[in-house]
Design an enzyme around this catalytic site. Structure first.
Site, PDB file in Angstrom:
ATOM      1  N   ASP A 134       0.853  -1.193   0.000  1.00  7.04           N
ATOM      2  CA  ASP A 134       0.000   0.000   0.000  1.00  7.04           C
ATOM      3  C   ASP A 134       0.887   1.241   0.000  1.00  7.04           C
ATOM      4  O   ASP A 134       2.042   1.195   0.437  1.00  7.04           O
ATOM      5  CB  ASP A 134      -0.861   0.038   1.276  1.00  7.04           C
ATOM      6  CG  ASP A 134      -2.065  -0.895   1.203  1.00  7.04           C
ATOM      7  OD1 ASP A 134      -2.340  -1.439   0.123  1.00  7.04           O
ATOM      8  OD2 ASP A 134      -2.721  -1.066   2.239  1.00  7.04           O
ATOM      9  N   ARG A 184      -1.046  -0.766  -8.763  1.00  6.47           N
ATOM     10  CA  ARG A 184      -2.396  -0.296  -8.412  1.00  6.47           C
ATOM     11  C   ARG A 184      -2.412   1.230  -8.508  1.00  6.47           C
ATOM     12  O   ARG A 184      -1.543   1.888  -7.948  1.00  6.47           O
ATOM     13  CB  ARG A 184      -2.742  -0.712  -6.983  1.00  6.47           C
ATOM     14  CG  ARG A 184      -4.088  -0.159  -6.520  1.00  6.47           C
ATOM     15  CD  ARG A 184      -4.282  -0.279  -5.002  1.00  6.47           C
ATOM     16  NE  ARG A 184      -4.197  -1.641  -4.534  1.00  6.47           N
ATOM     17  CZ  ARG A 184      -3.908  -1.962  -3.273  1.00  6.47           C
ATOM     18  NH1 ARG A 184      -3.670  -1.032  -2.372  1.00  6.47           N
ATOM     19  NH2 ARG A 184      -3.842  -3.230  -2.913  1.00  6.47           N
TER      20      ARG A 184
HETATM   21  P1  FDA Z   1     -14.155   9.168  -4.945  1.00  7.05           P
HETATM   22  O1  FDA Z   1     -14.093   8.908  -3.476  1.00  7.05           O
HETATM   23  O2  FDA Z   1     -13.711  10.479  -5.476  1.00  7.05           O
HETATM   24  O3  FDA Z   1     -15.622   8.870  -5.380  1.00  7.05           O
HETATM   25  C1  FDA Z   1     -16.009   9.134  -6.718  1.00  7.05           C
HETATM   26  C2  FDA Z   1     -17.387   8.619  -6.963  1.00  7.05           C
HETATM   27  O4  FDA Z   1     -17.442   7.214  -6.719  1.00  7.05           O
HETATM   28  C3  FDA Z   1     -18.456   9.201  -6.078  1.00  7.05           C
HETATM   29  O5  FDA Z   1     -18.855  10.468  -6.511  1.00  7.05           O
HETATM   30  C4  FDA Z   1     -19.528   8.149  -6.225  1.00  7.05           C
HETATM   31  O6  FDA Z   1     -20.188   8.289  -7.449  1.00  7.05           O
HETATM   32  C5  FDA Z   1     -18.720   6.871  -6.248  1.00  7.05           C
HETATM   33  N1  FDA Z   1     -18.632   6.322  -4.891  1.00  7.05           N
HETATM   34  C6  FDA Z   1     -17.622   6.458  -4.020  1.00  7.05           C
HETATM   35  N2  FDA Z   1     -17.915   5.839  -2.866  1.00  7.05           N
HETATM   36  C7  FDA Z   1     -19.142   5.314  -3.024  1.00  7.05           C
HETATM   37  C8  FDA Z   1     -20.023   4.576  -2.174  1.00  7.05           C
HETATM   38  N3  FDA Z   1     -19.707   4.289  -0.916  1.00  7.05           N
HETATM   39  N4  FDA Z   1     -21.208   4.197  -2.679  1.00  7.05           N
HETATM   40  C9  FDA Z   1     -21.563   4.529  -3.938  1.00  7.05           C
HETATM   41  N5  FDA Z   1     -20.789   5.241  -4.776  1.00  7.05           N
HETATM   42  C10 FDA Z   1     -19.609   5.627  -4.322  1.00  7.05           C
HETATM   43  N6  FDA Z   1      -5.338   5.116  -1.079  1.00  7.05           N
HETATM   44  C11 FDA Z   1      -4.056   5.365  -0.747  1.00  7.05           C
HETATM   45  O7  FDA Z   1      -3.690   6.517  -0.487  1.00  7.05           O
HETATM   46  N7  FDA Z   1      -3.155   4.319  -0.701  1.00  7.05           N
HETATM   47  C12 FDA Z   1      -3.505   3.047  -1.006  1.00  7.05           C
HETATM   48  O8  FDA Z   1      -2.658   2.139  -0.951  1.00  7.05           O
HETATM   49  C13 FDA Z   1      -4.858   2.791  -1.373  1.00  7.05           C
HETATM   50  N8  FDA Z   1      -5.273   1.533  -1.696  1.00  7.05           N
HETATM   51  C14 FDA Z   1      -6.554   1.360  -2.196  1.00  7.05           C
HETATM   52  C15 FDA Z   1      -6.950   0.109  -2.651  1.00  7.05           C
HETATM   53  C16 FDA Z   1      -8.191  -0.056  -3.222  1.00  7.05           C
HETATM   54  C17 FDA Z   1      -8.591  -1.374  -3.758  1.00  7.05           C
HETATM   55  C18 FDA Z   1      -9.089   1.062  -3.328  1.00  7.05           C
HETATM   56  C19 FDA Z   1     -10.428   0.945  -3.980  1.00  7.05           C
HETATM   57  C20 FDA Z   1      -8.712   2.286  -2.844  1.00  7.05           C
HETATM   58  C21 FDA Z   1      -7.453   2.439  -2.255  1.00  7.05           C
HETATM   59  N9  FDA Z   1      -7.076   3.667  -1.747  1.00  7.05           N
HETATM   60  C22 FDA Z   1      -5.751   3.862  -1.377  1.00  7.05           C
HETATM   61  C23 FDA Z   1      -8.074   4.743  -1.521  1.00  7.05           C
HETATM   62  C24 FDA Z   1      -8.148   5.682  -2.695  1.00  7.05           C
HETATM   63  O9  FDA Z   1      -6.997   6.469  -2.770  1.00  7.05           O
HETATM   64  C25 FDA Z   1      -9.353   6.613  -2.561  1.00  7.05           C
HETATM   65  O10 FDA Z   1      -9.235   7.377  -1.406  1.00  7.05           O
HETATM   66  C26 FDA Z   1     -10.676   5.887  -2.554  1.00  7.05           C
HETATM   67  O11 FDA Z   1     -10.695   4.806  -3.423  1.00  7.05           O
HETATM   68  C27 FDA Z   1     -11.797   6.840  -2.971  1.00  7.05           C
HETATM   69  O12 FDA Z   1     -11.591   7.288  -4.283  1.00  7.05           O
HETATM   70  P2  FDA Z   1     -12.493   6.844  -5.524  1.00  7.05           P
HETATM   71  O13 FDA Z   1     -11.574   6.664  -6.683  1.00  7.05           O
HETATM   72  O14 FDA Z   1     -13.278   5.663  -5.167  1.00  7.05           O
HETATM   73  O15 FDA Z   1     -13.366   8.083  -5.829  1.00  7.05           O
END
Ligand code: FDA
Length: 308
Positions: A134, A184
């Site tokens: 991570d 990732r």
């Molecule tokens: P974001 O949070 O901006 O959401 C965008 C859109 O996605 C929302 O507007 C909505 O439409 C949809 N959405 C999001 N959450 C939802 C929910 N609960 N229900 C419905 N829709 C929803 N970070 C880091 O700093 N180091 C790391 O090693 C990792 N590792 C990691 C692994 C995996 C598998 C994931 C998925 C994420 C990480 N992260 C991480 C976290 C990552 O950096 C980030 O903070 C989160 O994934 C949130 O970003 P999103 O890309 O999901 O979009």
């Protein structure tokens, strides 16, 4: 950065708030929505359920920012026990582990973190699976990439994580998009200064798409971690344009977030990996999930108030 997000991320590092939330009677029930449970048994049982539904898994033993070598040792042992169980249960070909280097000693000594991560990689090799490191806040990025490079000399399958919100990331993608390299890509979850990270959500998304293109154009194995429907659509389109077949890249989402979308993508033939945390140290992880989505915070606070 959105002020609510900043506030929650600051709370994530506040000891007094941590004590209140971590001991509230209801917290543990609410936590179950995002965390498999506290024990190896819980982790293996949830993994089996996810695998049986057509998903793959990466397991994270919760804990971070350890400044105590005994705790770092306990984390390594938890991973060794888990990997042994995944092998024994026949789950190792569908489930790998994610490791936070700060949980295995990175803040104490980079050498200790490397040695501990090596023990986890050796156990993963024996079990027949892989490890992804991570990525944490930007002060650890260089150290994490150094440890990654060292581990990959023996275990080239060790996965990296790059955060699209960091201004440096497109350069890092260029260095890591090589053959066999598992990367990732996520947006990034920590509170970072504007000097190193994009503050504007639109800029983060544009950065993410630039990295998607660079990773798909490269020879590595990209792992796109996002719940963002717009990005999922763009990734699917760009993958087709780059003639990437399902299986030559994967989608990743967190346990408990958009589970229907995880199954939909898997049913289309994509590899979908669910990031599944377990263990007692769920506080920092949960606070980052709250910061990402006010609806999660409302859900959490409402549950807290209804019991107290
Ligand atoms: P974001 O949070 O901006 O959401 C965008 C859109 O996605 C929302 O507007 C909505 O439409 C949809 N959405 C999001 N959450 C939802 C929910 N609960 N229900 C419905 N829709 C929803 N970070 C880091 O700093 N180091 C790391 O090693 C990792 N590792 C990691 C692994 C995996 C598998 C994931 C998925 C994420 C990480 N992260 C991480 C976290 C990552 O950096 C980030 O903070 C989160 O994934 C949130 O970003 P999103 O890309 O999901 O979009």
């Amino acid at each position: 950065m959105n002020p609510l997000r900043s506030l929650i991320l600051a709370a994530a590092r506040n000891g007094a708030i941590r004590r209140v939330v971590a001991t509230a009677p209801v917290s543990r029930d609410v936590v179950r929505r995002f965390v498999a449970g506290e024990t190896t048994e819980d982790a293996v049982a949830t993994t089996r359920r996810l695998v049986e539904s057509g998903l793959t898994v990466t397991l994270d033993y919760l804990g971070e920012d350890t400044t105590d070598s005994t705790l770092a040792e306990a984390t390594v042992r938890a991973y060794l026990e888990l990997l042994d169980r995944l092998r024994a249960e026949g789950l190792a070909d569908r489930a790998e582990v994610s490791v936070k280097l700060s949980a295995v000693g990175q803040l104490l000594d980079e050498r200790l973190a490397l040695d501990n991560a090596s023990r986890v990689c050796r156990a993963a090799e024996t079990a027949g699976t892989t490890v992804t490191l991570d990525m944490e806040d930007h002060t650890t990025t260089d150290s994490t990439l150094r440890i990654l490079a060292e581990l990959r000399r023996t275990w080239p399958w060790v996965g990296a994580v790059l955060q699209a919100y960091l201004r440096r990331t497109l350069d890092d993608v260029g260095r890591l998009a090589a053959e066999g390299s598992r990367v990732r890509l996520c947006k990034g979850a920590y509170k970072e200064p504007d000097t190193v990270a994009f503050a504007d959500a639109g800029e983060v998304d544009r950065g993410y798409v630039r990295c998607v293109n660079a990773l798909l154009a490269g020879d590595g194995y990209p792992m796109f971690a996002t719940h963002d429907p717009r990005l999922v659509r763009i990734i699917s389109e760009r993958a087709e344009a780059h003639e990437r077949k399902p299986g030559s890249f994967e989608f990743q989402m967190l346990y408990g977030i958009r589970p229907d979308e995880q199954l939909r993508l898997a049913q289309l033939g994509h590899t979908v990996r669910v990031y599944l945390p377990y263990g007692g140290e769920w506080y920092g992880y949960l606070m980052r999930r709250m910061a990402e989505r006010p609806a999660n915070t409302t859900f959490f606070l409402r549950a807290l108030m209804s019991r107290n």
